[in-house]
Design an enzyme around this catalytic site. Structure first.
Site, PDB file in Angstrom:
ATOM      1  N   ARG A   1       0.983  -1.371  -0.540  1.00 53.87           N
ATOM      2  CA  ARG A   1       0.089   0.193  -0.492  1.00 53.87           C
ATOM      3  C   ARG A   1       0.705   1.164   0.461  1.00 53.87           C
ATOM      4  NH1 ARG A   1       2.911   2.138   3.358  1.00 53.87           N
ATOM      5  NH2 ARG A   1       2.756   1.956   5.322  1.00 53.87           N
TER       6      ARG A   1
ATOM      7  N   ASP B   1      -1.957  -1.079   8.084  1.00 52.48           N
ATOM      8  CA  ASP B   1      -1.664  -1.412   6.859  1.00 52.48           C
ATOM      9  C   ASP B   1      -2.413  -2.961   6.295  1.00 52.48           C
ATOM     10  OD1 ASP B   1       0.227   0.298   6.974  1.00 52.48           O
ATOM     11  OD2 ASP B   1       1.501  -0.480   7.574  1.00 52.48           O
TER      12      ASP B   1
ATOM     13  N   GLY C   1       9.137   1.231   3.561  1.00 47.20           N
ATOM     14  CA  GLY C   1       7.160   2.090   3.829  1.00 47.20           C
ATOM     15  C   GLY C   1       6.569   0.952   3.376  1.00 47.20           C
TER      16      GLY C   1
ATOM     17  N   GLU D   1      -0.531   9.562   8.592  1.00 39.22           N
ATOM     18  CA  GLU D   1       0.506   8.881   8.871  1.00 39.22           C
ATOM     19  C   GLU D   1       1.103   8.749  11.035  1.00 39.22           C
ATOM     20  OE1 GLU D   1       1.716   6.930   7.346  1.00 39.22           O
ATOM     21  OE2 GLU D   1       2.392   8.565   5.953  1.00 39.22           O
TER      22      GLU D   1
ATOM     23  N   TYR E   1       9.191   3.943  16.880  1.00 40.33           N
ATOM     24  CA  TYR E   1       8.037   3.767  16.539  1.00 40.33           C
ATOM     25  C   TYR E   1       6.930   3.020  17.921  1.00 40.33           C
ATOM     26  CZ  TYR E   1       3.626   2.362  14.735  1.00 40.33           C
ATOM     27  OH  TYR E   1       2.024   1.799  13.948  1.00 40.33           O
TER      28      TYR E   1
ATOM     29  N   ASP F   1      -3.528   6.375  13.321  1.00 41.35           N
ATOM     30  CA  ASP F   1      -3.938   4.589  13.114  1.00 41.35           C
ATOM     31  C   ASP F   1      -3.990   4.411  14.527  1.00 41.35           C
ATOM     32  OD1 ASP F   1      -1.264   3.928  12.748  1.00 41.35           O
ATOM     33  OD2 ASP F   1      -2.522   2.028  12.109  1.00 41.35           O
TER      34      ASP F   1
HETATM   35  C1  GLA Z   1       3.660   1.454   9.989  1.00 37.32           C
HETATM   36  C2  GLA Z   1       2.289   0.564  10.519  1.00 37.32           C
HETATM   37  C3  GLA Z   1       1.271   1.075  10.339  1.00 37.32           C
HETATM   38  C4  GLA Z   1       0.842   3.032  10.575  1.00 37.32           C
HETATM   39  C5  GLA Z   1       2.245   3.813   9.796  1.00 37.32           C
HETATM   40  C6  GLA Z   1       2.428   5.082   9.842  1.00 37.32           C
HETATM   41  O1  GLA Z   1       3.269   0.971   8.719  1.00 37.32           O
HETATM   42  O2  GLA Z   1       2.209  -0.599  10.436  1.00 37.32           O
HETATM   43  O3  GLA Z   1       0.002   0.757  11.364  1.00 37.32           O
HETATM   44  O4  GLA Z   1       1.027   3.526  12.235  1.00 37.32           O
HETATM   45  O5  GLA Z   1       3.384   2.591  10.274  1.00 37.32           O
HETATM   46  O6  GLA Z   1       1.156   5.487   9.375  1.00 37.32           O
END
Ligand code: GLA
Length: 391
Positions: free
Chosen positions: A31, A178, A130, A37, A228, A40
């Site tokens: 995706r 995702d 990413g 960003e 993260y 979620d």
């Molecule tokens: C990663 C995580 C997602 C989201 C993005 C940032 O891709 O897997 O759940 O938090 O980072 O938007």
């Protein structure tokens, strides 16, 4: 290469390795997130689309008597084997087999045992770029297990099972974006996902005059793993000080009113999330109205917020966004921003379709000049979610 051509290629590779044709073939897409960003896991909104890059799995029952699942990947020399019995132990940290293992464990926990099978996994989603190569792998495995066990899961349950696999087996406390988009993507649509209600809303995006461009910086700073979870905690801290269940419930004014009670870094993290949720909702309205300049401005604002407040960008991605911004609308670029978890990976740009070739050339050349690195650039229409190609 179309998805069917890709599937035929993987089937031929399976035949070479296992000396028989596969019985099942499935695929799940990666995706790109247009905007929204790190919202979620704050119960906010995201606006991703599935891309025409896939993890494809060809599989069949073993020819020989064995109790095990054998997984081969076209990126790895050695196969891995998994005994489909509980409790299924994770592989060592960092092993790719943790993604399939976590999904298999999720099926076993529901009493769905696929039994033994051989599989060959091949992916055209750039790994670690990413673009959710890991979610594509999890969702492809889940799709395969649905076919093998004959039990189709509810799409939300399927996405959550895959997210749990990533948490428990890969050790990454990701949000739900995702896996949801890899399961629920629809051709020519973005997915506006309310991560609180988990209600997906399809936003049509079929205007042929605009194209989504993915620019892979080909850098990955090894910070993602530790940064993260830190961001997640900072968001929780901010929500606690604000006295709300999550940052979805906060406003910029409310945040300002508690500024003195908050660490300056935590304040900036919350600034990003609160403003990003608002930008995402507006961007979906902009897409619906085909107001591309407005969507583009929101993308630039999102990038600045990620760069300055959430501090998840890096100089290479900033360079891509600066180049895109310098091309501007006269040169065919509406907007550009980093996409995905951060610290490298890809940028996403919204561009005039008839200028895509010139824009790609310019970005590649200027990026090389600024950083010495070759970018990889491709375009994608919004694609469909996971599919069964051969059942
Ligand atoms: C990663 C995580 C997602 C989201 C993005 C940032 O891709 O897997 O759940 O938090 O980072 O938007």
């Amino acid at each position: 290469m179309t998805l069917n051509e890709l599937a035929a290629h993987v089937a031929a590779e399976f035949q070479k390795i296992y000396a028989r044709p596969p019985r099942w073939i499935v695929a799940a897409p990666g995706r790109v997130n247009l905007i929204g960003e790190h919202t979620d896991y704050n119960d906010g909104f995201v606006l991703p689309m599935a891309i025409e890059r896939y993890t494809v799995i060809a599989a069949g029952r073993p020819a020989k008597d064995t109790k095990q699942i054998q997984l081969r990947s076209t990126c790895e020399d050695q196969p891995v084997t998994i005994d489909p019995v509980q409790p299924l132990k994770p592989f060592p940290k960092g092993a790719w087999a943790n993604y399939p293992a976590g999904v298999i464990a999720g099926f076993l926990a529901r009493g769905l045992n696929p039994g033994r099978f051989d599989a060959l996994i091949h992916s055209t989603v750039p790994l670690g770029g990413g673009l959710s190569s890991s979610a594509a792998l999890e969702v492809a495995v889940a799709t395969l297990l649905e076919v093998i066990t004959g039990r189709k899961l509810d799409p939300v349950e399927k996405a959550l099972l895959c997210q749990k696999a990533e948490h428990d087996y890969a050790g990454m406390p990701c949000g739900i974006m995702d896996q949801f988009i890899s399961v629920m993507g629809r051709e020519n649509h973005l997915l506006l996902l309310d991560c609180r209600s988990r209600k997906p809303e399809l936003v049509p995006m079929s205007d042929p005059s605009v194209t989504v461009l993915v620019i892979n910086s080909n850098v990955k700073h090894e910070l993602t793993g530790s940064e993260y979870p830190t961001r997640r905690k900072q968001c929780e801290t901010a929500a606690k000080i604000l006295g709300v269940p999550s940052l979805r419930d906060a406003t910029a004014d409310a945040l300002e009113s508690v500024r003195g009670k908050m660490d300056e870094v935590v304040f900036r993290r919350a600034c990003h999330v609160i403003s990003e949720i608002e930008r995402t909702v507006h961007a979906a309205e902009g897409v619906r109205a085909s107001n591309w300049p407005a969507v583009g401005q929101l993308m630039y604002a999102s990038h600045r917020s990620m760069r300055d407040d959430y501090e998840i960008s890096c100089r290479e991605i900033d360079a891509v966004v600066e180049i895109a911004e310098s091309i501007g609308i006269p040169g065919g670029v509406y907007g550009c921003r980093m996409t995905g978890g951060g610290f490298g990976g890809c940028a996403v740009a919204l561009a005039k379709s008839d200028a895509v070739a010139a824009i790609s050339q310019k970005i590649a050349a200027d990026y090389k000049k600024k950083t010495g690195i070759e970018a990889t650039i491709f375009v994608s229409r919004p694609a469909a979610g996971a599919t069964v190609i051969k059942a």
